[in-house]
Design a protein around this motif. Structure first.
Motif, PDB file in Angstrom:
ATOM      1  N   VAL A 205       0.732  -1.090  -0.020  1.00  0.00           N
ATOM      2  CA  VAL A 205       0.092   0.027   0.106  1.00  0.00           C
ATOM      3  C   VAL A 205       0.934   1.241  -0.035  1.00  0.00           C
ATOM      4  O   VAL A 205       0.484   2.409   0.181  1.00  0.00           O
ATOM      5  CB  VAL A 205      -1.033  -0.091   1.090  1.00  0.00           C
ATOM      6  CG1 VAL A 205      -1.900  -1.037   1.163  1.00  0.00           C
ATOM      7  CG2 VAL A 205      -0.209  -0.071   2.501  1.00  0.00           C
ATOM      8  N   GLY A 265      -0.988  -4.135   6.593  1.00  0.00           N
ATOM      9  CA  GLY A 265      -1.562  -5.268   7.311  1.00  0.00           C
ATOM     10  C   GLY A 265      -1.206  -5.401   8.863  1.00  0.00           C
ATOM     11  O   GLY A 265      -0.244  -4.745   9.187  1.00  0.00           O
ATOM     12  N   ALA A 267       0.932  -7.623   9.968  1.00  0.00           N
ATOM     13  CA  ALA A 267       2.404  -7.943  10.009  1.00  0.00           C
ATOM     14  C   ALA A 267       3.255  -6.500  10.353  1.00  0.00           C
ATOM     15  O   ALA A 267       4.010  -6.436  10.802  1.00  0.00           O
ATOM     16  CB  ALA A 267       2.623  -8.663   8.929  1.00  0.00           C
ATOM     17  N   ASP A 270       2.589  -4.822  13.337  1.00  0.00           N
ATOM     18  CA  ASP A 270       3.248  -5.549  14.488  1.00  0.00           C
ATOM     19  C   ASP A 270       4.730  -5.057  14.542  1.00  0.00           C
ATOM     20  O   ASP A 270       5.272  -4.734  15.467  1.00  0.00           O
ATOM     21  CB  ASP A 270       3.258  -7.097  14.182  1.00  0.00           C
ATOM     22  CG  ASP A 270       2.228  -7.830  15.051  1.00  0.00           C
ATOM     23  OD1 ASP A 270       1.440  -6.906  15.633  1.00  0.00           O
ATOM     24  OD2 ASP A 270       1.936  -8.849  15.017  1.00  0.00           O
ATOM     25  N   ALA A 298      -5.424  -6.432  14.975  1.00  0.00           N
ATOM     26  CA  ALA A 298      -4.254  -6.174  15.440  1.00  0.00           C
ATOM     27  C   ALA A 298      -4.137  -4.957  15.673  1.00  0.00           C
ATOM     28  O   ALA A 298      -3.002  -4.614  16.547  1.00  0.00           O
ATOM     29  CB  ALA A 298      -3.391  -6.790  14.163  1.00  0.00           C
ATOM     30  N   LYS A 303      -0.322  -5.087  21.693  1.00  0.00           N
ATOM     31  CA  LYS A 303       0.398  -6.223  21.372  1.00  0.00           C
ATOM     32  C   LYS A 303       1.302  -5.916  20.267  1.00  0.00           C
ATOM     33  O   LYS A 303       0.785  -5.711  18.928  1.00  0.00           O
ATOM     34  CB  LYS A 303       0.035  -7.464  21.470  1.00  0.00           C
ATOM     35  CG  LYS A 303      -0.631  -8.081  22.678  1.00  0.00           C
ATOM     36  CD  LYS A 303      -0.888  -9.795  22.190  1.00  0.00           C
ATOM     37  CE  LYS A 303      -1.680 -10.148  23.418  1.00  0.00           C
ATOM     38  NZ  LYS A 303      -2.210 -11.597  23.208  1.00  0.00           N
ATOM     39  N   ASN A 313       5.830 -14.368  16.839  1.00  0.00           N
ATOM     40  CA  ASN A 313       5.573 -13.188  17.848  1.00  0.00           C
ATOM     41  C   ASN A 313       6.623 -13.595  18.977  1.00  0.00           C
ATOM     42  O   ASN A 313       6.269 -13.344  20.263  1.00  0.00           O
ATOM     43  CB  ASN A 313       4.134 -13.203  18.190  1.00  0.00           C
ATOM     44  CG  ASN A 313       3.391 -12.563  17.285  1.00  0.00           C
ATOM     45  OD1 ASN A 313       3.620 -12.017  16.275  1.00  0.00           O
ATOM     46  ND2 ASN A 313       1.904 -13.383  17.065  1.00  0.00           N
ATOM     47  N   SER A 333      -8.722  -2.413  -1.898  1.00  0.00           N
ATOM     48  CA  SER A 333      -7.826  -3.196  -2.858  1.00  0.00           C
ATOM     49  C   SER A 333      -7.418  -4.612  -2.384  1.00  0.00           C
ATOM     50  O   SER A 333      -6.606  -5.338  -3.161  1.00  0.00           O
ATOM     51  CB  SER A 333      -6.570  -2.269  -2.878  1.00  0.00           C
ATOM     52  OG  SER A 333      -6.201  -1.979  -1.576  1.00  0.00           O
ATOM     53  N   LEU A 334      -8.055  -5.078  -1.401  1.00  0.00           N
ATOM     54  CA  LEU A 334      -7.638  -6.461  -0.791  1.00  0.00           C
ATOM     55  C   LEU A 334      -8.449  -7.361  -1.707  1.00  0.00           C
ATOM     56  O   LEU A 334      -9.530  -7.633  -2.193  1.00  0.00           O
ATOM     57  CB  LEU A 334      -8.288  -6.657   0.602  1.00  0.00           C
ATOM     58  CG  LEU A 334      -7.622  -6.094   1.760  1.00  0.00           C
ATOM     59  CD1 LEU A 334      -8.478  -6.620   3.021  1.00  0.00           C
ATOM     60  CD2 LEU A 334      -6.254  -6.560   1.744  1.00  0.00           C
ATOM     61  N   LYS A 377     -13.244  -6.020  21.410  1.00  0.00           N
ATOM     62  CA  LYS A 377     -11.831  -6.322  21.730  1.00  0.00           C
ATOM     63  C   LYS A 377     -11.559  -5.332  23.027  1.00  0.00           C
ATOM     64  O   LYS A 377     -10.785  -5.640  23.920  1.00  0.00           O
ATOM     65  CB  LYS A 377     -10.814  -6.034  20.581  1.00  0.00           C
ATOM     66  CG  LYS A 377      -9.511  -6.008  21.030  1.00  0.00           C
ATOM     67  CD  LYS A 377      -8.731  -6.638  19.870  1.00  0.00           C
ATOM     68  CE  LYS A 377      -7.244  -7.065  20.359  1.00  0.00           C
ATOM     69  NZ  LYS A 377      -6.191  -7.457  19.287  1.00  0.00           N
TER      70      LYS A 377
HETATM   71  N1  LIG Z   1      -0.739  -7.391  17.747  1.00  0.00           N
HETATM   72  C1  LIG Z   1      -1.840  -8.091  17.423  1.00  0.00           C
HETATM   73  O1  LIG Z   1      -2.579  -8.002  18.361  1.00  0.00           O
HETATM   74  C2  LIG Z   1      -2.254  -9.008  16.357  1.00  0.00           C
HETATM   75  C3  LIG Z   1      -3.306  -9.460  16.148  1.00  0.00           C
HETATM   76  C4  LIG Z   1      -3.755 -10.340  15.169  1.00  0.00           C
HETATM   77  C5  LIG Z   1      -2.902 -10.692  14.313  1.00  0.00           C
HETATM   78  N2  LIG Z   1      -1.683 -10.054  14.317  1.00  0.00           N
HETATM   79  C6  LIG Z   1      -0.578 -10.326  13.395  1.00  0.00           C
HETATM   80  O2  LIG Z   1      -1.138  -9.873  12.209  1.00  0.00           O
HETATM   81  C7  LIG Z   1      -0.476 -10.496  11.044  1.00  0.00           C
HETATM   82  C8  LIG Z   1      -1.741 -10.791  10.026  1.00  0.00           C
HETATM   83  O3  LIG Z   1      -2.154  -9.762   9.547  1.00  0.00           O
HETATM   84  P1  LIG Z   1      -2.848  -9.526   8.129  1.00  0.00           P
HETATM   85  O4  LIG Z   1      -4.054 -10.524   8.062  1.00  0.00           O
HETATM   86  O5  LIG Z   1      -3.387  -8.040   8.037  1.00  0.00           O
HETATM   87  O6  LIG Z   1      -1.983  -9.967   7.241  1.00  0.00           O
HETATM   88  P2  LIG Z   1      -0.614  -9.301   6.481  1.00  0.00           P
HETATM   89  O7  LIG Z   1      -0.344  -8.174   7.507  1.00  0.00           O
HETATM   90  O8  LIG Z   1       0.248 -10.490   6.307  1.00  0.00           O
HETATM   91  O9  LIG Z   1      -1.121  -8.712   5.269  1.00  0.00           O
HETATM   92  C9  LIG Z   1      -1.698  -9.700   4.194  1.00  0.00           C
HETATM   93  C10 LIG Z   1      -1.269  -9.305   2.772  1.00  0.00           C
HETATM   94  O10 LIG Z   1      -2.225  -8.140   2.401  1.00  0.00           O
HETATM   95  C11 LIG Z   1      -1.529  -7.027   1.825  1.00  0.00           C
HETATM   96  N3  LIG Z   1      -2.114  -5.839   2.063  1.00  0.00           N
HETATM   97  C12 LIG Z   1      -2.168  -5.364   3.211  1.00  0.00           C
HETATM   98  N4  LIG Z   1      -3.084  -4.125   2.841  1.00  0.00           N
HETATM   99  C13 LIG Z   1      -3.711  -4.369   1.781  1.00  0.00           C
HETATM  100  C14 LIG Z   1      -4.801  -3.672   0.758  1.00  0.00           C
HETATM  101  N5  LIG Z   1      -5.304  -2.651   1.450  1.00  0.00           N
HETATM  102  N6  LIG Z   1      -4.783  -4.279  -0.315  1.00  0.00           N
HETATM  103  C15 LIG Z   1      -3.997  -5.175  -0.782  1.00  0.00           C
HETATM  104  N7  LIG Z   1      -2.998  -5.794  -0.280  1.00  0.00           N
HETATM  105  C16 LIG Z   1      -3.001  -5.433   1.167  1.00  0.00           C
HETATM  106  C17 LIG Z   1       0.115  -7.483   2.758  1.00  0.00           C
HETATM  107  O11 LIG Z   1       1.135  -6.728   1.924  1.00  0.00           O
HETATM  108  C18 LIG Z   1       0.155  -8.768   2.787  1.00  0.00           C
HETATM  109  O12 LIG Z   1       0.647  -9.255   1.582  1.00  0.00           O
HETATM  110  C19 LIG Z   1       0.301 -11.698  11.394  1.00  0.00           C
HETATM  111  O13 LIG Z   1       1.731 -11.378  11.714  1.00  0.00           O
HETATM  112  C20 LIG Z   1      -0.236 -11.800  12.943  1.00  0.00           C
HETATM  113  O14 LIG Z   1       0.540 -12.228  13.953  1.00  0.00           O
HETATM  114  C21 LIG Z   1      -1.392  -9.227  15.474  1.00  0.00           C
END
Ligand SMILES: NC(=O)c1ccc[n+]([C@@H]2O[C@H](COP(=O)([O-])OP(=O)(O)OC[C@H]3O[C@@H](n4cnc5c(N)ncnc54)[C@H](O)[C@@H]3O)[C@@H](O)[C@H]2O)c1
Length: 506
Positions: A205, A265, A267, A270, A298, A303, A313, A333-334, A377
């Motif tokens: 993004v 996202g 990740a 985090d 997240a 966290k 983690n 865009s997802l 949450k």
């Molecule tokens: N800290 C917390 O409390 C907490 C809670 C839940 C999950 N997590 C962490 O979050 C991560 C998973 O998060 P996720 O599901 O967002 O996955 P991610 O961050 O891996 O994102 C998924 C994919 O979507 C892409 N992306 C992001 N935004 C986009 C957009 N608007 N349009 C197109 N593509 C986009 C990213 O580049 C990636 O390839 C894990 O690492 C997990 O451990 C943390």
């Protein structure tokens, strides 16, 4: 009856971009038959008992336009719970007008076998006090449903982003949710005192949403640095990337009076959050999540972490964001799969909030779904900021999900595994008596409508059992499962892992 509650409610909900819930329809869907059939087999008393339970569940929802049955306010205590959290409008019409609209009263159990006009007059007289107790009457006589709907929609104030707040000893997080929230947030006010901010962006993004954030900072008179781009997805949660962020912060002139703005996202949030937690002993963090999962989960809760030595983690901290901007338009865009998988976490949160979320989530606007998830949450994190007790309820379905991910060598993605885990957890809950026996089937139906799987393919039982065993070790010796319960969720331990695993295939 006959005042147009359902038609008006649906129109008002559409103009407010909120979901609409018809409680009579929810009662019928739970009973698996229509209202006349309920009256025929259980009488009015049986129907009222079902209505009482649905009203109690509805009182735990927010941001919904609800049409209740005309008799619901007669249960004053039950209805008061709904009236406390919402705005009540009693739609009325003259008895003549209602009689005209109701015709011969077909399909209305309370009119069965009686003269509709006389019976409507009786019911209005008997209910007048209860209606007057709860809300201002809106006379629909001579008005079109659209005119009544716009009158009601006008009473709720202008539509705009939803604002929530989480307060813990670690600090206050302001949350803004809505389509276009990045552009409509007053960053100068929200980040009072901050003059420089480093934007850390998910590679996916960097040229879209992160650019929007940089422009919004500039407009607010805050000097933007970046975007500093990190790899897309889990690949960002590495110590090398963390170190590169520290370097970029230093090169950009970040000091403790500045802020880090993480865009992407979960990740990205985090790793950027962990960098913000550790740089200069902690600088302010703003999260701008751009996936459904990151918005619903997240971005809020404090966290932050990176993966290390093959363990997810493993190294992290608690560092709550000062501000979270969940701009639901960024999810456009997802890919469809990522959107659906994020919704699995929202179904989970819905189960903790109110079983009625299941009736709504498949068709609800994304901003509403994210709001329900974050309300849940926030409530759990406020009660247990450091995740030592009740917050574990947020792991509903996750003991199963982790086992499924591990036994499938992560071929089954997290969201899909959570979906399967929720159904299994509801079956386990039903076997332990914590939730109704039909809940698992209702969850499965909703998941299928969203496009998520409700049960796993054949997986190696030994690996599933080993993964559950690993969870047990982490939990200090007892297999612990979170199962749905009347007030959200219950933590159960001492379940025989073989019994628990049987729920995946049942
Ligand atoms: N800290 C917390 O409390 C907490 C809670 C839940 C999950 N997590 C962490 O979050 C991560 C998973 O998060 P996720 O599901 O967002 O996955 P991610 O961050 O891996 O994102 C998924 C994919 O979507 C892409 N992306 C992001 N935004 C986009 C957009 N608007 N349009 C197109 N593509 C986009 C990213 O580049 C990636 O390839 C894990 O690492 C997990 O451990 C943390």
């Amino acid at each position: 009856m006959g005042t147009g509650k359902t038609t008006v409610g649906r129109l008002a909900a559409r103009s407010l971009a909120r979901p609409f819930l018809d409680l009579d329809a929810a009662i019928a869907s739970r009973a698996g038959c229509d209202l006349p059939a309920i009256f025929a087999s259980e009488g009015e008393a049986g129907f009222r008992e079902r209505e009482r339970r649905v009203v109690a569940d509805a009182a735990r929802l927010s941001g919904v336009v609800i049409a209740t049955g005309g008799g619901a306010p007669l249960d004053r205590d039950g209805f008061a719970a709904l009236a406390t959290t919402g705005t009540v409008a009693a739609l009325t019409a003259t008895a003549d007008e209602l009689a005209r609209r109701l015709g011969d009263g077909a399909g209305r159990p309370l009119l069965a076998g009686q003269d509709p006009a006389a019976r409507v007059g009786e019911l209005l007289a008997a209910r007048a006090d209860a209606y007057a107790a709860f809300g201002a009457a809106v006379d629909t006589t001579g008005r079109t449903p659209a005119a009544v709907a716009s009158l009601l929609a006008g009473r709720t104030g202008p539509a705009g982003p939803t604002r929530l707040r989480l307060v813990t000893a670690d600090g206050t997080t302001h949350v803004i949710i809505g389509d276009g929230a990045i552009g409509s947030t007053d960053l100068r006010a929200a980040l009072g005192g901050v003059t420089l901010a480093v934007v850390v962006s998910d590679a996916a993004v960097a040229e879209t949403h992160a650019t929007g954030v940089v422009a919004a900072l500039r407009d607010a008179g805050i000097e933007p640095v970046g975007p500093v781009v990190v790899p897309a997805g889990e690949d960002a949660k590495r110590v090398e990337i963390l170190a590169s962020l520290w370097d970029a912060f230093r090169a950009g002139g970040l000091d403790p009076s500045g802020a880090v703005i993480a865009v992407g996202g979960g990740a990205t949030l985090d790793v950027a959050g962990f960098a913000a937690a550790t740089y200069a002993r902690g600088v302010a963090l703003v999260n701008v999540p751009t996936t459904v999962l990151a918005m619903a989960d997240a971005a809020v809760g404090g966290k932050v972490a990176i993966d290390h030595a093959g363990a997810k983690n493993l190294v992290g901290a608690f560092h709550p964001a000062r501000l979270v901007i969940a701009d639901t338009a960024t999810c456009a865009s997802l890919p469809g799969s990522a959107r659906r998988e994020g919704l699995a976490e929202i179904v989970k949160a819905g189960l903790l909030a109110s079983p009625l979320v299941l009736d709504l989530v498949a068709d609800a606007p994304l901003a509403w779904s994210v709001e329900q998830s974050l309300r849940v949450k926030i409530a759990y994190v406020a009660a247990d900021p450091r995740d030592r007790g009740v917050r574990r309820a947020l792991n509903l379905g996750h003991t199963y999900a982790h086992a499924i991910e591990s036994a499938s060598d992560h071929a089954i993605p997290h969201g899909a595994a959570v979906a399967m885990g929720l159904v299994a957890a509801a079956r386990l809950g039903a076997s332990l008596g914590t939730c109704p026996p039909d809940l698992a089937a209702r969850i499965a139906t909703v998941l299928r409508r969203i496009g998520l799987p409700a049960s796993p393919p054949a997986l190696d039982e030994g690996r599933l059992a080993a993964a559950i065993g690993a969870d047990k070790k982490r939990a200090g010796g007892a297999s612990r499962f979170v199962v749905p319960a009347a007030d959200g969720a219950a933590l159960v331990s001492g379940v025989d892992p073989r019994d628990a695993l049987a729920m995946l295939g049942a």
